[in-house]
Write an enzyme that holds these catalytic residues in place. Structure first.
Site, PDB file in Angstrom:
ATOM      1  N   ASP A 197       4.430   4.888 -10.305  1.00  0.00           N
ATOM      2  CA  ASP A 197       2.663   4.515 -10.288  1.00  0.00           C
ATOM      3  C   ASP A 197       2.737   5.105 -11.547  1.00  0.00           C
ATOM      4  OD1 ASP A 197       0.816   3.855 -10.132  1.00  0.00           O
ATOM      5  OD2 ASP A 197       0.428   5.395  -8.530  1.00  0.00           O
ATOM      6  N   ARG A 208     -12.881   3.491  -0.033  1.00  0.00           N
ATOM      7  CA  ARG A 208     -12.082   4.333  -1.340  1.00  0.00           C
ATOM      8  C   ARG A 208     -12.858   5.719  -1.824  1.00  0.00           C
ATOM      9  NH1 ARG A 208      -8.562   1.537  -5.739  1.00  0.00           N
ATOM     10  NH2 ARG A 208      -7.115   0.906  -4.570  1.00  0.00           N
ATOM     11  N   CYS A 251       2.800   0.323  -7.733  1.00  0.00           N
ATOM     12  CA  CYS A 251       1.254  -1.036  -7.366  1.00  0.00           C
ATOM     13  C   CYS A 251       0.605  -1.254  -7.709  1.00  0.00           C
ATOM     14  CB  CYS A 251       0.643   0.685  -5.891  1.00  0.00           C
ATOM     15  SG  CYS A 251      -0.246   1.599  -7.262  1.00  0.00           S
ATOM     16  N   GLN A 294      -1.369   0.000   0.486  1.00  0.00           N
ATOM     17  CA  GLN A 294      -0.788   0.044  -0.515  1.00  0.00           C
ATOM     18  C   GLN A 294       0.624  -0.173  -0.046  1.00  0.00           C
ATOM     19  OE1 GLN A 294      -1.395  -0.912  -3.481  1.00  0.00           O
ATOM     20  NE2 GLN A 294       1.173  -1.661  -2.978  1.00  0.00           N
ATOM     21  N   ARG A 334      -0.710  -7.010  -0.160  1.00  0.00           N
ATOM     22  CA  ARG A 334      -1.969  -6.462  -0.252  1.00  0.00           C
ATOM     23  C   ARG A 334      -2.961  -7.527   1.066  1.00  0.00           C
ATOM     24  NH1 ARG A 334      -3.598  -2.115  -3.259  1.00  0.00           N
ATOM     25  NH2 ARG A 334      -5.166  -2.451  -1.299  1.00  0.00           N
ATOM     26  N   HIS A 341      -3.090   6.564   0.197  1.00  0.00           N
ATOM     27  CA  HIS A 341      -2.999   5.088  -0.622  1.00  0.00           C
ATOM     28  C   HIS A 341      -2.053   4.092   0.898  1.00  0.00           C
ATOM     29  CE1 HIS A 341      -4.592   1.199  -2.037  1.00  0.00           C
ATOM     30  NE2 HIS A 341      -3.898   1.552  -2.929  1.00  0.00           N
TER      31      HIS A 341
HETATM   32  N1   CP Z   1      -2.495  -1.108  -5.941  1.00  0.00           N
HETATM   33  C1   CP Z   1      -4.431  -0.912  -5.975  1.00  0.00           C
HETATM   34  O1   CP Z   1      -4.701   0.063  -4.833  1.00  0.00           O
HETATM   35  O2   CP Z   1      -5.535  -1.869  -7.081  1.00  0.00           O
HETATM   36  P1   CP Z   1      -6.510  -1.230  -6.608  1.00  0.00           P
HETATM   37  O3   CP Z   1      -7.126  -0.114  -7.584  1.00  0.00           O
HETATM   38  O4   CP Z   1      -6.485  -2.941  -8.109  1.00  0.00           O
HETATM   39  O5   CP Z   1      -7.269  -1.638  -6.052  1.00  0.00           O
HETATM   40  N1  NVA Z   2      -2.136   6.465  -8.152  1.00  0.00           N
HETATM   41  C1  NVA Z   2      -3.208   5.643  -8.496  1.00  0.00           C
HETATM   42  C2  NVA Z   2      -3.327   4.513  -7.625  1.00  0.00           C
HETATM   43  C3  NVA Z   2      -3.647   3.123  -7.646  1.00  0.00           C
HETATM   44  C4  NVA Z   2      -3.896   2.096  -7.141  1.00  0.00           C
HETATM   45  C5  NVA Z   2      -3.852   5.876  -8.813  1.00  0.00           C
HETATM   46  O1  NVA Z   2      -5.340   6.988  -8.053  1.00  0.00           O
HETATM   47  O2  NVA Z   2      -5.721   6.096  -9.403  1.00  0.00           O
END
Ligand code: CP
Ligand code: NVA
Length: 307
Positions: free
Chosen positions: A224, A109, A263, A139, A291, A136
């Site tokens: 989101d 990540r 998400c 997700q 997930r 992502h």
């Molecule tokens: N939806 C998602 O990826 O959540 P986190 O940021 O908690 O991993």
């Molecule tokens: N769009 C959000 C998704 C988090 C899971 C971010 O990138 O912070």
């Protein structure tokens, strides 16, 4: 070792995605009622170790991947930028080579998508995209599983996106192009997804400015956070996005059987009201749980066990 990277949904393609979704649904059903930490009877990834590299915060991705590899018979190691040498400037390439010597797969990540690609270039084990500024895909695997489990088919489905044109929308659009459903994204002009990312929808995704136009007849309504990780809190952005809040009135314009997805984490009262996110059309808790199930399938796919 033969392996596959899961950097984007296109890496798996329509057949790979369909195979993973079927596997996720089957395995979830097969272990229903068991303790969460119990290993699946066939322990298909026994002895495998997943390294998870976090340069951004996470709750779901971190815990669901850790439980996913555990349920498959393997184990996980977590690194974050602050406490690893990545935070002191060790290169991604060197980190990739080192982790490949200890672990059987790497989940990343990070912010810049180029860092994920660099990890994949220098690793000699599968690399999985756990979110970048651009996409992502994990997700969206969970979202597609949730949609299927709600009794809806993907081909011909109408998905409405409300709000910021961000990384999650980019992966939904990519999924639309692969799995033949339609996406109408209602975004303010200045926060729309770039044309290049919309093109991943292969003609099945379009941007509009009017939220009502996007949700009209939609089978699934998705939103989101308006401020993604790494973005500055900007009043101008919040003001531009205010008309795109998902409310009960907006949901009433969608199909009567429409489902709501997010998400998470949610910023209640910003992109969605409590009444919608906690309401009868919301599938956010199964979506979050999926997930785990979807990522088990992703892990198995990376090791060539499915698809
Ligand atoms: N939806 C998602 O990826 O959540 P986190 O940021 O908690 O991993
Ligand atoms: N769009 C959000 C998704 C988090 C899971 C971010 O990138 O912070």
């Amino acid at each position: 070792m033969t392996y596959r990277n899961f950097l984007s949904l296109s890496d798996a393609g329509a057949d790979g995605i369909a195979a993973m979704l079927a596997d996720a649904i089957d395995r979830k059903r097969a272990r229903a009622g068991q303790p969460k930490g119990a290993v699946d009877a066939d322990a298909p990834l026994a002895g495998r170790t997943l390294a998870m590299v976090f340069e951004k915060n996470s709750t779901r991705t971190r815990v669901s991947f850790e439980m996913a590899i555990r349920q498959l018979g393997g184990s996980a190691v977590v690194l974050d930028a602050a406490t690893s040498q990545l935070g002191r400037g060790e290169t991604v390439a060197d980190t990739a080579r080192v982790l490949s010597g200890y672990c059987d797969a790497i989940m990343v990540r990070t912010d810049d998508h180029a860092k994920l690609l660099e990890m994949a270039q220098y690793a000699t084990v599968p690399v999985i995209n756990g979110l970048t500024d651009d996409s992502h895909p994990c997700q969206i695997m969970a979202d597609l599983q949730t949609i299927l489990e709600s009794g809806k088919a993907l081909p011909g489905l109408k998905v409405a996106w409300l709000g910021d044109g961000n990384n999650v929308l980019a992966s939904i659009v990519e999924a639309a192009g692969l799995m033949h459903f339609d996406v109408v994204a209602a975004c303010p002009q200045s926060f729309a997804l770039p044309e290049e990312a919309m093109a991943m929808g292969k003609g099945r995704a379009r941007t509009v400015n009017d939220p009502v136009e996007a949700v009209a007849g939609a089978d699934v309504v998705v939103t989101d956070t308006w401020i993604s990780m790494g973005q500055a809190h900007a009043d101008v952005k919040l003001a531009a996005l205010a008309p795109y809040q998902v409310t009960e009135a907006l949901m009433a314009q969608a199909s009567p059987d429409a489902k709501f997805l997010h998400c998470l984490p949610a910023h209640r009262g910003e992109e969605v009201t409590d009444a919608v996110i906690d309401g009868p059309q919301s599938l956010i808790w199964p979506e979050a749980e999926n997930r785990l199930h979807a990522q088990k399938a992703v892990l198995r796919w990376c090791f060539g066990q499915i698809g």
